[in-house]
Design a protein around this motif. Structure first.
Motif, PDB file in Angstrom:
ATOM      1  N   TYR A  33     -22.968 -18.815  79.407  1.00 53.23           N
ATOM      2  CA  TYR A  33     -22.011 -19.902  79.643  1.00 53.23           C
ATOM      3  C   TYR A  33     -22.554 -21.240  79.121  1.00 53.23           C
ATOM      4  CZ  TYR A  33     -18.898 -17.030  82.489  1.00 53.23           C
ATOM      5  OH  TYR A  33     -18.013 -16.071  82.927  1.00 53.23           O
ATOM      6  N   TYR A  34     -23.838 -21.497  79.349  1.00 52.35           N
ATOM      7  CA  TYR A  34     -24.438 -22.753  78.880  1.00 52.35           C
ATOM      8  C   TYR A  34     -24.356 -22.844  77.355  1.00 52.35           C
ATOM      9  CZ  TYR A  34     -27.574 -26.782  79.150  1.00 52.35           C
ATOM     10  OH  TYR A  34     -28.110 -28.050  79.079  1.00 52.35           O
ATOM     11  N   LEU A  38     -19.798 -24.071  78.436  1.00 49.97           N
ATOM     12  CA  LEU A  38     -19.029 -23.904  79.672  1.00 49.97           C
ATOM     13  C   LEU A  38     -19.947 -24.242  80.849  1.00 49.97           C
ATOM     14  CD1 LEU A  38     -17.284 -20.597  78.587  1.00 49.97           C
ATOM     15  CD2 LEU A  38     -16.276 -22.890  78.630  1.00 49.97           C
ATOM     16  N   TYR A  39     -20.184 -25.532  81.014  1.00 47.40           N
ATOM     17  CA  TYR A  39     -21.228 -25.997  81.923  1.00 47.40           C
ATOM     18  C   TYR A  39     -20.895 -25.805  83.403  1.00 47.40           C
ATOM     19  CZ  TYR A  39     -22.932 -27.863  77.580  1.00 47.40           C
ATOM     20  OH  TYR A  39     -23.375 -27.977  76.289  1.00 47.40           O
ATOM     21  N   ILE A  40     -19.650 -25.880  83.764  1.00 49.38           N
ATOM     22  CA  ILE A  40     -19.301 -25.655  85.173  1.00 49.38           C
ATOM     23  C   ILE A  40     -19.573 -24.202  85.551  1.00 49.38           C
ATOM     24  CG2 ILE A  40     -17.397 -25.623  86.844  1.00 49.38           C
ATOM     25  CD1 ILE A  40     -16.276 -28.074  85.304  1.00 49.38           C
ATOM     26  N   GLN A  41     -19.158 -23.271  84.696  1.00 48.28           N
ATOM     27  CA  GLN A  41     -19.443 -21.861  84.956  1.00 48.28           C
ATOM     28  C   GLN A  41     -20.948 -21.609  84.946  1.00 48.28           C
ATOM     29  OE1 GLN A  41     -17.121 -23.096  82.922  1.00 48.28           O
ATOM     30  NE2 GLN A  41     -15.431 -21.684  82.610  1.00 48.28           N
ATOM     31  N   SER A  42     -21.625 -22.231  84.005  1.00 50.64           N
ATOM     32  CA  SER A  42     -23.077 -22.084  83.923  1.00 50.64           C
ATOM     33  C   SER A  42     -23.746 -22.569  85.203  1.00 50.64           C
ATOM     34  CB  SER A  42     -23.607 -22.865  82.721  1.00 50.64           C
ATOM     35  OG  SER A  42     -24.999 -22.775  82.651  1.00 50.64           O
ATOM     36  N   SER A  43     -23.330 -23.730  85.692  1.00 49.25           N
ATOM     37  CA  SER A  43     -23.953 -24.279  86.908  1.00 49.25           C
ATOM     38  C   SER A  43     -23.746 -23.350  88.098  1.00 49.25           C
ATOM     39  CB  SER A  43     -23.433 -25.687  87.219  1.00 49.25           C
ATOM     40  OG  SER A  43     -22.092 -25.659  87.658  1.00 49.25           O
ATOM     41  N   SER A  69     -26.411 -28.919  83.880  1.00 53.26           N
ATOM     42  CA  SER A  69     -25.020 -28.485  83.760  1.00 53.26           C
ATOM     43  C   SER A  69     -24.095 -29.391  84.561  1.00 53.26           C
ATOM     44  CB  SER A  69     -24.865 -27.035  84.249  1.00 53.26           C
ATOM     45  OG  SER A  69     -25.578 -26.156  83.428  1.00 53.26           O
ATOM     46  N   ILE A  72     -23.942 -32.829  82.627  1.00 49.78           N
ATOM     47  CA  ILE A  72     -23.181 -32.735  81.385  1.00 49.78           C
ATOM     48  C   ILE A  72     -21.687 -32.615  81.665  1.00 49.78           C
ATOM     49  CG2 ILE A  72     -22.711 -31.248  79.384  1.00 49.78           C
ATOM     50  CD1 ILE A  72     -25.747 -30.603  79.395  1.00 49.78           C
ATOM     51  N   SER A  73     -21.344 -31.915  82.737  1.00 46.78           N
ATOM     52  CA  SER A  73     -19.925 -31.709  83.055  1.00 46.78           C
ATOM     53  C   SER A  73     -19.335 -32.873  83.848  1.00 46.78           C
ATOM     54  CB  SER A  73     -19.718 -30.385  83.786  1.00 46.78           C
ATOM     55  OG  SER A  73     -20.418 -30.376  85.019  1.00 46.78           O
ATOM     56  N   HIS A  75     -20.465 -34.270  86.774  1.00 47.38           N
ATOM     57  CA  HIS A  75     -20.614 -34.189  88.229  1.00 47.38           C
ATOM     58  C   HIS A  75     -21.929 -34.842  88.669  1.00 47.38           C
ATOM     59  CE1 HIS A  75     -17.620 -31.058  87.393  1.00 47.38           C
ATOM     60  NE2 HIS A  75     -17.113 -31.468  88.545  1.00 47.38           N
TER      61      HIS A  75
END
Length: 110
Positions: A33-34, A38-43, A69, A72-73, A75
């Motif tokens: 994911y990273y 797709l940083y939210i999924q990765s986190s 993650s 970057i997203s 949050h």
């Protein structure tokens, strides 16, 4: 065949969450994911290592990627919360002084 590999590792984790290689499969999914941005999924996958497998050999790396993650997203507040939590729970972990100084300066400005 990144997508096929991700599905394989997800299935492995879901079917064998207590297996000795479960943390390895979680990291592989998080890395996929990273790498796709797709940083939210990765986190959410790196978070599994941090909270479900704290003894994992991937722990330190997962904390870093989990926080990155989140940042970057967009949050940042969530990342700030977890940094404070990790500093308290894991005092031996080191965090970027640059980030900590920037974060504390922004709080002082508010």
């Amino acid at each position: 065949e990144g997508e096929a590999s991700k599905i394989y590792f997800e299935d492995y984790f879901l079917n064998y969450p207590q297996d000795e290689y479960a943390d390895d499969s979680v990291v592989k999914v998080a890395e996929f994911y990273y790498s796709q941005g797709l940083y939210i999924q990765s986190s959410s996958w790196y978070k599994k290592i941090v909270f479900e497998y704290p003894e994992s050999k991937h722990f330190k790396k997962s904390v870093s990627y989990f926080l990155n993650s989140l940042l970057i997203s967009g949050h940042k507040d969530t990342a700030d919360y977890y940094i404070r939590k990790f500093q308290k729970d894991y005092p031996k972990l080191k965090f970027s002084n640059e980030y900590l100084i920037e974060s504390s300066m922004k709080k002082a400005i508010k």
